[in-house]
Enzyme design. Structure first.
Site, PDB file in Angstrom:
ATOM      1  N   ASP A   1      32.013 -30.439  -4.150  1.00 18.92           N
ATOM      2  CA  ASP A   1      32.430 -30.236  -2.770  1.00 18.92           C
ATOM      3  C   ASP A   1      33.739 -29.461  -2.816  1.00 18.92           C
ATOM      4  O   ASP A   1      34.390 -29.379  -3.868  1.00 18.92           O
ATOM      5  CB  ASP A   1      32.610 -31.598  -2.094  1.00 18.92           C
ATOM      6  CG  ASP A   1      33.185 -31.483  -0.710  1.00 18.92           C
ATOM      7  OD1 ASP A   1      32.579 -30.794   0.128  1.00 18.92           O
ATOM      8  OD2 ASP A   1      34.257 -32.069  -0.458  1.00 18.92           O
TER       9      ASP A   1
ATOM     10  N   ASP B   1      34.191 -36.081  -2.070  1.00 15.00           N
ATOM     11  CA  ASP B   1      35.267 -36.951  -1.577  1.00 15.00           C
ATOM     12  C   ASP B   1      34.829 -37.841  -0.425  1.00 15.00           C
ATOM     13  O   ASP B   1      35.640 -38.609   0.080  1.00 15.00           O
ATOM     14  CB  ASP B   1      36.455 -36.102  -1.116  1.00 15.00           C
ATOM     15  CG  ASP B   1      36.148 -35.309   0.151  1.00 15.00           C
ATOM     16  OD1 ASP B   1      35.085 -34.661   0.191  1.00 15.00           O
ATOM     17  OD2 ASP B   1      36.958 -35.347   1.096  1.00 15.00           O
TER      18      ASP B   1
END
Length: 227
Positions: A13, A177
Site C-alpha cells: 500500500d 496499514d
C-alpha cells in the site's frame, strides 16, 4: 499462504504505509473547501478520513461539514474535482517517507524480490509521488484506484498486481496499514503484514488480525529475506 519462506513478491500500500501524504492531501482538501465556501477541515481531521480513495475522502469531509449531512451527487462531484485539481498542485510537496522505508525497499531489491504498489489512490498521482520521493525505481507494477473495477478491500487489485508480476497470490506478501489492506489480502489468500503507524481511522490495526504487526519496515524485511 507463506509459511516461513521468502515471498516471491511484495505488494505495498502507499499512503500510510510507505508515505505520510496527509500534509499534501490536507492542503488540497482545505483549498478546495475554502474555494467553495466551506470551512477548511484541517490536517488532524483529514488523518482520520484517509484510506479509501480520493472520492471517499471528499465524501467524509462533506459529511462532517454539512449540517444536514445530505450529500448530493452533483455537489460531491464538484468538490471532488476541485480537490483533484488542488492535489495535482500539492502532490509530493510535503509528503515524506516513513522511517526505514528506503532501507526496506533496498533490502528487497538486493534480493531481487519484485515489488508492486497497490493503492486506492488515483493512479494519476502515483508515479509523480514515487519519483519525487526517490523510490519509483523499486516497483515493477503500479496499481491505483481506477485500475480494476473494485478497490481494496476487494482482492481484485491484488490479483491484478500478481498477474502483472507473474506470481501466484499465495506466494506474495501484502504490506499495508489499514483493515482494508488486511481484508483484501485475506480474500486473495495472501499473507499480510500491517504497520502500526498508518491511517486506520483511529482503530488499532491489531484488531484486524494481520499475520504481522510492524512498528517499522526495515527490520521486518531484513528478517524475511534472511530465512
Amino acid at each position: 499462504m507463506l509459511n516461513n519462506i521468502q515471498p516471491q513478491a511484495v505488494l505495498f500500500d502507499l499512503d500510510g504505509t510507505l508515505v505520510d501524504s496527509v500534509p499534501d492531501l490536507s492542503h488540497a482538501l482545505d483549498a478546495a473547501f475554502t474555494e467553495l465556501g466551506f470551512s477548511a477541515p484541517g490536517e488532524d481531521r483529514v488523518r482520520g478520513w484517509v484510506g479509501n480513495g480520493a472520492l471517499k475522502l471528499v465524501e467524509r469531509a462533506l459529511a462532517f461539514s454539512l449540517t444536514d449531512k445530505k450529500i448530493e451527487p452533483q455537489r460531491l462531484n464538484q468538490v471532488h474535482q476541485k480537490f483533484l485539481f488542488h492535489y495535482s498542485l500539492s502532490n509530493g510537496k510535503a509528503s515524506r517517507l516513513y522511517e526505514g522505508v528506503s532501507e526496506a525497499l533496498e533490502i528487497l531489491q538486493r534480493q531481487k524480490i519484485p515489488m508492486a504498489i497497490v493503492t486506492n489512490k488515483p493512479i494519476e498521482f502515483v508515479p509523480g509521488l514515487l519519483s519525487g520521493l526517490g523510490i519509483s525505481g523499486y516497483f515493477k507494477v503500479l496499481v491505483g484506484g481506477e485500475c480494476t473495477h473494485k478497490r481494496k478491500p476487494s482482492p481484485q487489485p491484488l490479483f491484478y498486481a500478481c498477474r502483472l508480476l507473474g506470481v501466484e497470490p499465495s506466494q506474495c506478501l501484502m504490506v499495508g496499514d489499514s483493515k482494508q489492506d488486511v481484508s483484501a489480502a485475506r480474500a486473495a489468500g495472501m499473507a499480510v503484514a500491517a504497520v502500526s503507524y498508518g491511517y486506520n481511522h483511529g482503530e488499532a490495526i491489531e484488531l484486524s488480525e494481520p499475520d504481522f504487526v510492524l512498528a517499522e519496515l526495515q527490520s521486518f524485511m531484513g528478517s524475511i529475506v534472511s530465512q
